[in-house]
Design a protein around this motif. Structure first.
Motif, short mmCIF file in Angstrom:
data_model
loop_
_atom_site.label_atom_id
_atom_site.label_comp_id
_atom_site.label_asym_id
_atom_site.label_seq_id
_atom_site.Cartn_x
_atom_site.Cartn_y
_atom_site.Cartn_z
N PHE A 212 0.33 -1.05 0.08
CA PHE A 212 0.00 -0.22 -0.18
C PHE A 212 0.74 1.17 0.05
CE2 PHE A 212 -2.53 3.14 1.97
CZ PHE A 212 -4.33 3.49 0.96
N THR A 213 0.52 2.21 -0.81
CA THR A 213 1.56 3.34 -1.57
C THR A 213 1.10 4.51 -0.90
OG1 THR A 213 1.13 3.83 -3.36
CG2 THR A 213 3.46 2.04 -2.91
N GLY A 214 -0.84 3.87 -0.52
CA GLY A 214 -1.44 5.95 -0.48
C GLY A 214 -0.96 5.93 1.49
N PRO A 215 -1.85 7.29 1.56
CA PRO A 215 -2.15 7.40 3.00
C PRO A 215 -3.02 6.36 4.20
CG PRO A 215 -3.49 8.91 1.67
CD PRO A 215 -3.64 7.28 0.59
N ILE A 216 -1.87 6.58 5.10
CA ILE A 216 -1.45 5.61 5.58
C ILE A 216 -2.57 5.64 6.34
CG2 ILE A 216 0.32 6.63 7.78
CD1 ILE A 216 0.35 3.88 8.23
N ASP A 217 -3.69 7.23 6.92
CA ASP A 217 -4.53 7.07 7.96
C ASP A 217 -5.73 7.00 7.02
OD1 ASP A 217 -4.38 8.96 5.96
OD2 ASP A 217 -4.61 10.96 7.29
N GLU A 218 -5.68 7.12 6.16
CA GLU A 218 -6.77 6.51 5.24
C GLU A 218 -7.02 5.02 4.78
OE1 GLU A 218 -7.00 7.82 0.53
OE2 GLU A 218 -10.03 7.34 1.00
N PHE A 219 -5.35 4.34 5.38
CA PHE A 219 -5.92 2.86 5.25
C PHE A 219 -6.83 2.45 6.35
CE2 PHE A 219 -4.47 -1.18 6.24
CZ PHE A 219 -4.79 -1.92 5.27
N PHE A 220 -6.19 3.21 7.09
CA PHE A 220 -7.05 2.93 8.66
C PHE A 220 -8.43 3.30 9.78
CE2 PHE A 220 -3.09 1.33 9.52
CZ PHE A 220 -2.86 -0.36 9.52
N ASN A 221 -9.11 3.99 8.09
CA ASN A 221 -10.10 5.01 7.87
C ASN A 221 -10.35 6.75 9.34
OD1 ASN A 221 -12.41 5.55 7.09
ND2 ASN A 221 -13.69 3.91 8.81
N TYR A 222 -9.28 6.78 9.72
CA TYR A 222 -8.80 8.21 10.07
C TYR A 222 -8.96 7.74 11.69
CZ TYR A 222 -8.49 9.91 5.02
OH TYR A 222 -8.35 9.75 4.50
N GLU A 223 -8.89 6.67 12.02
CA GLU A 223 -9.42 6.48 13.25
C GLU A 223 -8.54 7.13 14.50
OE1 GLU A 223 -8.68 2.36 13.65
OE2 GLU A 223 -8.23 2.40 16.10
N TYR A 224 -7.82 7.32 14.38
CA TYR A 224 -7.26 8.40 15.47
C TYR A 224 -7.00 9.96 15.29
CZ TYR A 224 -5.40 3.69 16.68
OH TYR A 224 -4.77 2.14 17.19
N GLY A 225 -7.75 9.73 13.59
CA GLY A 225 -7.53 11.26 13.10
C GLY A 225 -6.54 11.92 11.77
N GLU A 226 -6.60 12.45 10.93
CA GLU A 226 -6.27 13.02 10.10
C GLU A 226 -4.96 13.34 10.30
OE1 GLU A 226 -8.05 14.88 6.75
OE2 GLU A 226 -9.90 14.85 7.52
N LEU A 227 -3.71 12.82 9.18
CA LEU A 227 -2.34 13.66 9.25
C LEU A 227 -2.64 14.39 8.43
CD1 LEU A 227 -0.33 10.10 9.34
CD2 LEU A 227 0.00 11.48 10.63
N PRO A 228 -1.83 15.86 9.08
CA PRO A 228 -2.08 16.72 7.90
C PRO A 228 -0.62 16.55 7.12
CG PRO A 228 -0.97 17.54 10.46
CD PRO A 228 -1.58 15.29 10.60
#
Ligand code: FAD
Ligand code: UDP
Length: 378
Positions: free
Chosen positions: A236-252
């Motif tokens: 997976f080379t996309g955003p890590i926060d999106e992969f985990f459904n923003y569970e802990y909040g968004e990475l800016p």
């Protein structure tokens, strides 16, 4: 659908890991990308009107000291050797960036420049590189004056535009990407290898993934198909926060609004890149015909207007390196331990301000250290 190896993202990270799996393991790979093109942020194209190669997501110059990365990439492209030179407009004058001894003589009268140069040489030595934050720490009055000048004129305005915060509010690794050179080295980068793919980055990526075992599916978002696809391994080379459904909040992230302007004249500016720390709302202007020394009666220039990243509105361009964001990233990363067939790599998945060579190194290392050993073929 069932696939052996699924790679999400056809940027440099995705292309390199796919190439390794296909050529070294002889296994099939499906690469998907939600964009309508390959190559991720290094996508470039030949402008149809003037035949000038343009970088769609901002200017890219390849540079590395890593022999393995250079040799690897050189299998897929011929090079246009190119030492990048950048100027910044300070008090209306174009000076060299990184700020160096030549820049000193451009902005100060000779007697003052002589004195400051002597102090710099005494304190740090010839041919040394220092970051602005390091120079700011000096106690010497003359060097303090110089540090304030460079900080105010070169770094402060540019960094506030680019990141929305001051240089000291970011990880020091950001401003130290552009150090102060105590020498007359006028190159932007000091790496051994500096070049641009002769036929462009997109063609280079096309060559990397040109293998009968590699299939590419564009316009395909992983999150739209993840419930209907089964895989043995996922890269997976996309955003890590999106992969985990923003569970802990968004990475800016920081984004860019890049405006491309055509001019009906041969050249617009004195060199490939001019930075504007003090003036205008854009950070830099880039004139692409300089990159591959292309000839045309017209020219194409991009102007970069930094923006806050907003989901669904613009693209993720830069992770924002600071302690708070690293802590949030670490929290997401820990979740990976539970997933033994999922691998994260690249600028978005690792949330790292990687240059191209670091992305390639990351993909090669991941393959050699985790995948080959896992499969027991090492
Ligand atoms: P990306 O190129 O971002 O690729 C990730 C891909 O994943 C994208 O194509 C995206 O569409 C896809 N994707 C994401 N989510 C999904 C999903 N859910 N489903 C399907 N696909 C998905 N480096 C240098 O060495 N030299 C330079 O001069 C230089 N200049 C730069 C200038 C700018 C303005 C920027 C932003 C970066 C620059 N870089 C430069 C860095 C370089 O762009 C990156 O290191 C490199 O492109 C990162 O590759 P990647 O594969 O990790 O990410
Ligand atoms: N920078 C600056 N003034 C400049 C050039 C760079 O303040 O004239 C700072 C700024 O914070 C920028 C960082 O140094 O974001 C890294 O610059 P670089 O050119 O490496 O940025 P990139 O090409 O990755 O956008």
């Amino acid at each position: 659908m069932i696939v052996k190896n699924l790679v999400v993202g056809c940027g440099l990270a995705g292309a390199v890991i796919a190439e390794r799996i296909a050529t070294q393991l002889n296994q099939p790979v499906l690469i998907i990308d939600k964009r309508p093109h390959i190559a991720g942020n290094i996508y470039d194209y030949e402008d149809t009107k003037f035949g000038i190669n343009v970088h769609r997501y901002g200017p890219h110059v390849f540079h590395t000291n890593n022999q393995i990365v250079w040799d690897y990439l050189s299998q897929f492209t011929e090079w246009h050797y190119f030492m990048y030179r950048v100027k910044a407009v300070i008090d209306g004058n174009e000076i060299n960036i990184p700020f160096n001894l030549d820049s000193l003589y451009k902005v100060f009268p000779k007697c003052l420049a002589d004195k400051l140069a002597m102090n710099l040489l005494d304190k740090f030595g010839f041919n040394k590189k220092i970051s602005i934050l390091e120079l700011n720490k000096t106690n010497d009055n003359d060097l303090k004056f110089l540090a304030n000048f460079i900080y105010e004129k070169v770094f402060l305005g540019y960094t506030i535009k680019q990141w929305g915060v001051k240089p000291e509010d970011l990880d020091e690794s950001v401003s130290s990407r552009v150090p102060i050179y105590i020498s007359r080295d006028n190159r932007y980068f000091q790496d051994k290898y500096q070049a641009i793919p002769l036929k462009g980055y997109t063609t280079m990526v096309e060559n990397i993934i040109d293998h009968p075992l590699i299939d590419v599916q564009l316009n395909t978002d992983f999150f739209d198909i993840k419930d209907s696809i089964k895989y043995e391994r996922l890269f997976f080379t996309g955003p890590i926060d999106e992969f985990f459904n923003y569970e802990y909040g968004e990475l800016p992230y920081r984004s860019l609004d890049i405006k491309f302007v055509e001019y009906d004249k041969e050249y617009f500016q004195s060199g490939p890149q001019i930075n504007y720390p003090e003036n205008y709302d854009y950070t830099r202007s880039v004139e692409y015909k300089y990159y591959l020394e292309q000839k045309s009666h017209n020219t194409i220039v991009s102007f970069e207007y930094p923006r806050t990243f907003e989901r669904g509105i613009n693209e993720r361009y830069y992770p924002v390196p600071n302690m708070k964001n690293q802590t949030l990233y670490d929290k997401y990363y820990k979740k990976l331990i539970d997933l033994n067939n999922v691998y994260f790599l690249g600028r978005l998945a690792d949330y790292k301000y990687y240059n191209m060579d670091q992305v390639i190194e990351r993909a090669l290392t991941l393959f050699n250290s985790k995948i080959l050993t896992l499969i027991g073929e090492k």
